[in-house]
Motif scaffolding. Sequence first.
Motif, PDB file in Angstrom:
ATOM      1  N   ASP A  66      43.782  37.024  39.512  1.00 36.54           N
ATOM      2  CA  ASP A  66      42.759  37.296  38.492  1.00 36.54           C
ATOM      3  C   ASP A  66      42.353  36.072  37.676  1.00 36.54           C
ATOM      4  O   ASP A  66      41.266  36.050  37.100  1.00 36.54           O
ATOM      5  N   GLN A  69      38.878  34.517  37.849  1.00 34.84           N
ATOM      6  CA  GLN A  69      37.689  35.115  37.226  1.00 34.84           C
ATOM      7  C   GLN A  69      37.091  34.173  36.174  1.00 34.84           C
ATOM      8  O   GLN A  69      35.888  34.195  35.930  1.00 34.84           O
ATOM      9  N   GLN A  85      35.344  37.997  43.533  1.00 26.20           N
ATOM     10  CA  GLN A  85      36.742  37.550  43.633  1.00 26.20           C
ATOM     11  C   GLN A  85      37.362  38.188  44.867  1.00 26.20           C
ATOM     12  O   GLN A  85      37.296  39.409  45.033  1.00 26.20           O
ATOM     13  N   LEU A 200      30.731  40.892  38.295  1.00 24.39           N
ATOM     14  CA  LEU A 200      31.847  40.204  38.947  1.00 24.39           C
ATOM     15  C   LEU A 200      32.625  41.275  39.713  1.00 24.39           C
ATOM     16  O   LEU A 200      33.266  42.143  39.127  1.00 24.39           O
ATOM     17  N   SER A 202      35.514  42.512  42.356  1.00 26.38           N
ATOM     18  CA  SER A 202      36.841  42.065  42.799  1.00 26.38           C
ATOM     19  C   SER A 202      37.305  42.952  43.936  1.00 26.38           C
ATOM     20  O   SER A 202      37.284  44.172  43.825  1.00 26.38           O
TER      21      SER A 202
END
Lengths: 250, 328
Positions: A66, A69, A85, A200, A202
């Motif tokens: 993480d 990010q 991500q 964003l 992930s």
Amino acid sequence: MKIAVCIKRTPDSESRFRIAASGAAIDEAGLKFDIDDFAGYAVEAALQINEKSGGGETVVYALGPDNVQEPLRKAMSMGADRAVQLRTDTVPVDGIAVAKALAAELKSGGYDLILFGKHAFDTSAGVVGTAVAELLGLPCVTAASQLSIENGKGTARRELEGAAELVEFPLPAVVTIDEGVARPRYPSLKGIMAAKKKPLESKPAQLGPVRVTVAKAELPPERPAGRIIGEGAAAVPELVRLLQTEAKVL
Amino acid sequence: MANVLAFAETRGGELRKVAFEAVTAARKLADASGGGEVHVLLAGEPGIGGKAEQLGRYGADVVFVAESADFAKFARESLAATLADRAKAGGYRAVVLGFSAQGRDLGPRVAARLDAPIASDVSDFTVNGDSITVKHPAYANKVITSLTITGSPVVITVRPSAFTAAEAPKSARVETVQATPASGPTVTVTEVKEGAKGRPDLGEAPIIISGGRGLKAKENFKLVEDLADAFGNAAVGATRAVTDDGWRPHSDQIGQTGRQVSPQLYVAVGISGAIQHLAGMRTSRTIVAINKDKEAPIFKVADYGIVGDAAEIVPALTAAVKEARKGH
Ligand SMILES: Cc1cc2nc3c(=O)[nH]c(=O)nc-3n(C[C@H](O)[C@H](O)[C@H](O)COP(=O)(O)OP(=O)(O)OC[C@H]3O[C@@H](n4cnc5c(N)ncnc54)[C@H](O)[C@@H]3O)c2cc1C
Ligand SMILES: Nc1ncnc2c1ncn2[C@@H]1O[C@H](COP(=O)(O)O)[C@@H](O)[C@H]1O
């Protein structure tokens, strides 16, 4: 144009490094991290290409835990439209494993151009970008020091030992970016605010088997302390004498 | 026992120094893996096969020659495919290339094609059974890592000058192989711009004279050029401040984001010694610094520092070096 840029989170290159207790990594305590230098140039190059053509989309990718990010947000604050991500617990030093995961994700992205840094500061390897190109069957310019995209066609310059190569290539293509293409802009306050609202995503990475690992990390031997031998042209005879008798290079 | 494949890099129809270094490294790797053979792929423009015998002198047992007109213009996709096909056909323990402009491009391609792990910019290695441990300078030379690579084959690109080409004469068997054409769209070379003639490459030069912003103007690089000429076999480098201003091409830049060099002698003229510059030259054997500011960080790494104006000191040094080298 639709452009993807793969960025890595690496420690600030001005840092003083210490070796971690494991003896196989650097001690990350107190280090500042950022987008790796060459990938930063790649983000800037993508933004400039899309600004010039007056449209398109710039998407940034990072593989890792993480903490990647933060550099992804930074790239969006510079102007990238969205970020992805590819989640892993750690980032392997195995460039082919990383390349496979990125290639699997980029394959169906419909990108005209995929940019990478020439090499990441930490690995100093220069593997991932060119390997992704080969996995995707795309033409690739490795370490471009100039890049221009016009009328659906790319031209670039590559530095060779004592020479340079000018090349042409069709799109879609992969380019790994050397210094000289573009110097990254600083995010504006407006950019930073806007980035907070940009998407964003992930998702888990499809990492290949990891076959390269760090067994040991060491600091290079220190150089002996420097010495000033004199001032002005008057010191030249002494320098020449030392180069002849001590350094034996003359 | 295992055989190792080396890539013999050529340019302009000539073998490059890294070709012999790759063969030497491959010989070392084959010996360390129980004494296998060294096979070499010599892929180049028509007529390149004539160079095969030179490779035998450095320990090649077999030279596979692939000639193609496209190779004169570094047809990278086809070169990588030809090298990967040879690697598959031979079942090698490792494929060794130089970490040069060509090798940086071909190494990752071949590794991806073979689905093999790759280690870049390797300065040394040891073989322990099924794994190979390589030394690789990471973090722009600030951390030296030992990487363990498992699996076979592995691709290794070797740091230029780290493996001194050593003669180990053999009469190499020469075989002709077909070049594998590219299977997809390709990069095309439209022009090769040759750099300054008569100077060695930064990566190979025993002596480097570098200039920084302290030279004040582009024209004053003449002082640096003249000093390089006085030494005879010197290359000319620069800082980023200078390449940014367009005084010198980016290819001359030394440092973290430029070339990394380790000559016998590095002379820094009007260079402050920023950490990013030091990252590219601090492993030089002897460092000389000329700078008007005695507090400049470059003096912390300089074996011999002279404080003062470059415009005065450099011409005096050039004259003294010429004098010392009289008769050379
Ligand atoms: C991500 C990143 C990557 C970078 N990568 C590199 C890199 O690869 N390579 C690189 O070089 N830099 C790099 N830099 C830049 C680096 O930080 C420095 O800015 C640069 O090295 C300074 O160049 P310089 O020494 O020529 O100029 P300056 O730092 O301006 O130094 C000029 C020196 O000249 C001296 N001087 C002035 N007049 C005279 C005179 N008459 N006679 C003698 N001396 C004089 C001054 O005392 C001064 O020490 C990088 C920076 C960043 C942030
Ligand atoms: N974990 C990662 N996530 C995204 N991009 C990466 C990652 N690792 C490497 N890259 C990209 O690949 C380039 C070369 O990395 P390397 O092959 O490790 O030197 C970097 O400059 C990035 O553009």
